[in-house]
Each structure stands twice: as C-alpha cells, then as structure tokens.
Design a protein around this motif. Structure first.
Motif, PDB file in Angstrom:
ATOM      1  N   ASN A  35       0.822  -1.223   0.000  1.00  0.00           N
ATOM      2  CA  ASN A  35       0.000   0.000   0.000  1.00  0.00           C
ATOM      3  C   ASN A  35       0.852   1.269   0.000  1.00  0.00           C
ATOM      4  N   CYS A  67       2.351   4.765  -1.049  1.00  0.00           N
ATOM      5  CA  CYS A  67       1.853   5.984  -1.688  1.00  0.00           C
ATOM      6  C   CYS A  67       2.879   7.098  -1.555  1.00  0.00           C
ATOM      7  N   ARG A  68       2.899   7.952  -2.572  1.00  0.00           N
ATOM      8  CA  ARG A  68       3.669   9.187  -2.470  1.00  0.00           C
ATOM      9  C   ARG A  68       2.883  10.284  -3.155  1.00  0.00           C
ATOM     10  N   LYS A  69       2.557  11.324  -2.382  1.00  0.00           N
ATOM     11  CA  LYS A  69       1.805  12.458  -2.910  1.00  0.00           C
ATOM     12  C   LYS A  69       2.663  13.711  -2.938  1.00  0.00           C
ATOM     13  N   SER A 118      -1.098  12.311  -6.748  1.00  0.00           N
ATOM     14  CA  SER A 118      -0.605  11.010  -6.282  1.00  0.00           C
ATOM     15  C   SER A 118       0.358  10.449  -7.317  1.00  0.00           C
ATOM     16  N   ASN A 177      -0.897   3.733  -3.845  1.00  0.00           N
ATOM     17  CA  ASN A 177      -1.340   2.506  -3.179  1.00  0.00           C
ATOM     18  C   ASN A 177      -0.871   1.239  -3.907  1.00  0.00           C
ATOM     19  N   THR A 231      10.795   9.846   1.177  1.00  0.00           N
ATOM     20  CA  THR A 231       9.967   9.218   2.212  1.00  0.00           C
ATOM     21  C   THR A 231       8.552   8.991   1.703  1.00  0.00           C
ATOM     22  N   THR A 271       4.546   8.788   1.577  1.00  0.00           N
ATOM     23  CA  THR A 271       3.461   9.506   2.242  1.00  0.00           C
ATOM     24  C   THR A 271       2.697   8.562   3.157  1.00  0.00           C
ATOM     25  N   SER A 272       2.510   7.331   2.683  1.00  0.00           N
ATOM     26  CA  SER A 272       1.859   6.298   3.491  1.00  0.00           C
ATOM     27  C   SER A 272       2.246   4.932   2.933  1.00  0.00           C
ATOM     28  N   GLY A 273       1.817   3.896   3.646  1.00  0.00           N
ATOM     29  CA  GLY A 273       2.193   2.541   3.268  1.00  0.00           C
ATOM     30  C   GLY A 273       3.557   2.181   3.815  1.00  0.00           C
ATOM     31  N   ARG A 274       4.055   1.017   3.430  1.00  0.00           N
ATOM     32  CA  ARG A 274       5.350   0.591   3.944  1.00  0.00           C
ATOM     33  C   ARG A 274       6.092  -0.235   2.903  1.00  0.00           C
TER      34      ARG A 274
END
Length: 320
Positions: A11, A13-15, A20, A24, A57, A59-62
């Motif tokens: 999942n 993400c980078r915004k 985006s 995801n 880095t 934005t979210s997820g791993r």
C-alpha cells in the motif's frame, strides 16, 4: 506476500500536494529475480525507486528492502543495496578507478578487498583499458557501465537500475543487458529494473509490473501476460485520412488496438487465416494499403490493452 522477500511493498503511496505520483501499490520481488518495472515517463517508476532506496519518504504505506524498513531502518537499507540512477552525477575529473576506490571507502570495504573487487568489476564491464582515464573522456555507454560497477563494489543484496540504457546506442544497450544477466546468473543478485523500453523488459525480466498514472495495472511473467492477450495484432498503414474508414471496414475481424498515426491495428481473430479477409475488406472499401504485418502478442499489446494507448518510444515506433 513474504516480508522476507528482498523487496516487499504494501500500500505504498507518495503524494506531491494533491497529486498522487504513486498510488497505493503492492509489490513483491523474490530472491534472485530480475523484476522489470515498466511504464512511460511520469508513471511513477522513478518515484517508487527513490522511496525504495531511501531517497524519498513515502506519504503512506510501507516497504522493506533486503529485510529492512525503508523509513525506520534506512541506514541498513543503504548498506544492503546498489543503486544506478538515470540522473546519477559522476565526477568527470576523477578516473574510473578512483571513483570505484572512493565508492568502496564510502561503503566501508577494506582496502585489500576494494583493490581486488575494483579490478574484477573493471574487467567485467569492459573498462579495464580505460580505468585510468578521466570520466570526462568516457562515452555515455562507458559512464553507464562505470555506474553499474560502482553500484556493485560492496556486493549488494539488491540492485536498483533506473532506466540504465536510456540514450544508449543499440550496441551499448546490448552490452549492458549482457552484464545484468551475467551478474544475476553468477551471483544471484536480485535486480529491480525500471524501463520504458518494451524490448528491454521482455529480454531481461523474469517478472514485470506495468505502472501507469501511479498505479500498477498489470503484473506477471512476460510470456503469461502476452498469452493473455490472445489474438495477434495486424497492423496496416493506410494513410491518416483513411484510418477511420479502415477501422469501420475491419470491425468484424477483431477489436481495435492503439496504433501510430496513419495506421490501423486490431487483434485479428483467427490470426493469419484471416489476413486475406482483412485485405479484401479494405479493397472492397476502396482503401489503399501501403504496408501490412501480423505480429504475435507482445508487451506493447499488453501495455495497450491495460492502458488504452501505446507506450511512447516503444521499439516498434521506428519501423511499424
């Protein structure tokens, strides 16, 4: 998915503001694989690589690379990977041998091991004879091969190659392909290769993922993805003013596929058995044929089917 795989993405993400760039995505690359990350410029390939190599880095997820988290264990990731970026800056004043020595020092490789490994890599990438020349004297292909050698000096677990052959002539491109295959076969190095060249992905990758607009739209083995397309593609040059009339005349023979201007392409049901029917249909419509060919399913067709358009700069652009 296994978190112990050399590359494990969940999942991610980078915004950039409301945009985006990577949306995801989920990805896993098994040990010893060459994994092709295929897509046009701006699709999210390089952004993904920059996150996986700790240069950006999420934005979210791993994501985990070589068993380490790219955010909380970034230093360990950097120790475990080799990276050859498309826009890598190589000091033109230094020699190839000096740059390899410097790279070894930065990675904590012992002086004795560095000397042995440098000579081995210079030989492998065909730069031993030019190793004491300043990089300013190197051709584009020589710089790419030096960049590859520098990324391998510390014997990384995972190697990232970001569009390594962009701008190279066919001979230099082929030589770099051979070197990637060799290091993968001999050392079992896991490779993630980003490219916008369909042929490159087809030639090198065990598995590929097609990314478009920040999302992965297809993933699998190249042969499996091509088989899923089914019918071969007939490509006919009719002139730009006759394209739509040709499409109408050929409607019954198969679904239309993206093509260059002045050409009509479709998935020809029945393959070669229906080529004569296509010629007759165009003749009956009074449409002149300048060129016709029938191609087996290709990664170009996979990309077109997944995105609804051709990949700019695909290998067929020059002769279709």
């Amino acid at each position: 998915m296994s978190k112990e795989s050399p590359i494990f993405v969940e999942n991610l993400c980078r915004k950039f503001g409301s945009l985006s760039a990577v949306d995801n995505i989920n990805l896993e690359v098994a040990a010893g694989q060459i994994f092709g990350f295929l897509g046009p410029n701006g699709a999210g390939k390089s952004t993904t690589v920059r996150m996986l190599t700790t240069l950006m880095t999420p934005t979210s997820g791993r994501a985990r690379v070589a068993g380490y988290d790219v955010v909380s264990e970034a230093d360990m990731v950097r120790r475990s990977i080799g990276v050859a970026l498309q826009d890598a800056a190589i000091d033109p004043i230094m020699t190839g041998r000096e740059l390899l020595k410097l790279q070894a020092v930065l990675h904590g490789v012992s002086r004795k091991r560095s000397k042995v490994k440098s000579e081995e890599l210079l030989e492998r990438v065909g730069l031993k004879g030019a190793s004491d020349k300043r990089v300013a004297q190197y051709s584009g292909g020589m710089r790419r091969r030096l960049d590859l050698a520098m990324s391998l000096i510390h014997e990384p677990t995972v190697l990232f190659l970001d569009e390594p052959t962009t701008g190279l002539d066919p001979t230099s491109r082929s030589a770099l392909w051979d070197e990637v295959r060799r290091l993968n076969k001999e050392f079992g190095t896991t490779v993630l290769l980003t490219t916008q060249y369909l042929e490159e992905a087809d030639q090198l990758a065990d598995r590929i993922a097609i990314i478009d607009g920040g999302s992965i739209v297809r993933e699998g083995r190249p042969a499996t993805l091509k088989e899923a397309i089914g019918d071969p593609t007939i490509r006919i040059e009719v002139g730009e003013k006759n394209v739509e009339a040709a499409a109408l005349a050929l409607t019954a023979l198969g679904p239309r596929r993206p093509s260059l201007q002045g050409r009509i392409a479709l998935g020809l049901r029945g393959g070669g058995e229906n080529m004569a029917a296509a010629v007759r249909a165009l003749d009956d419509a009074g449409i002149q044929i300048f060129h016709i060919e029938l191609d087996p399913p290709s990664l170009e067709d996979v990309f077109a089917e997944a995105t609804g358009r051709r990949l700019e700069g695909s290998e067929k652009d020059g002769h279709e």
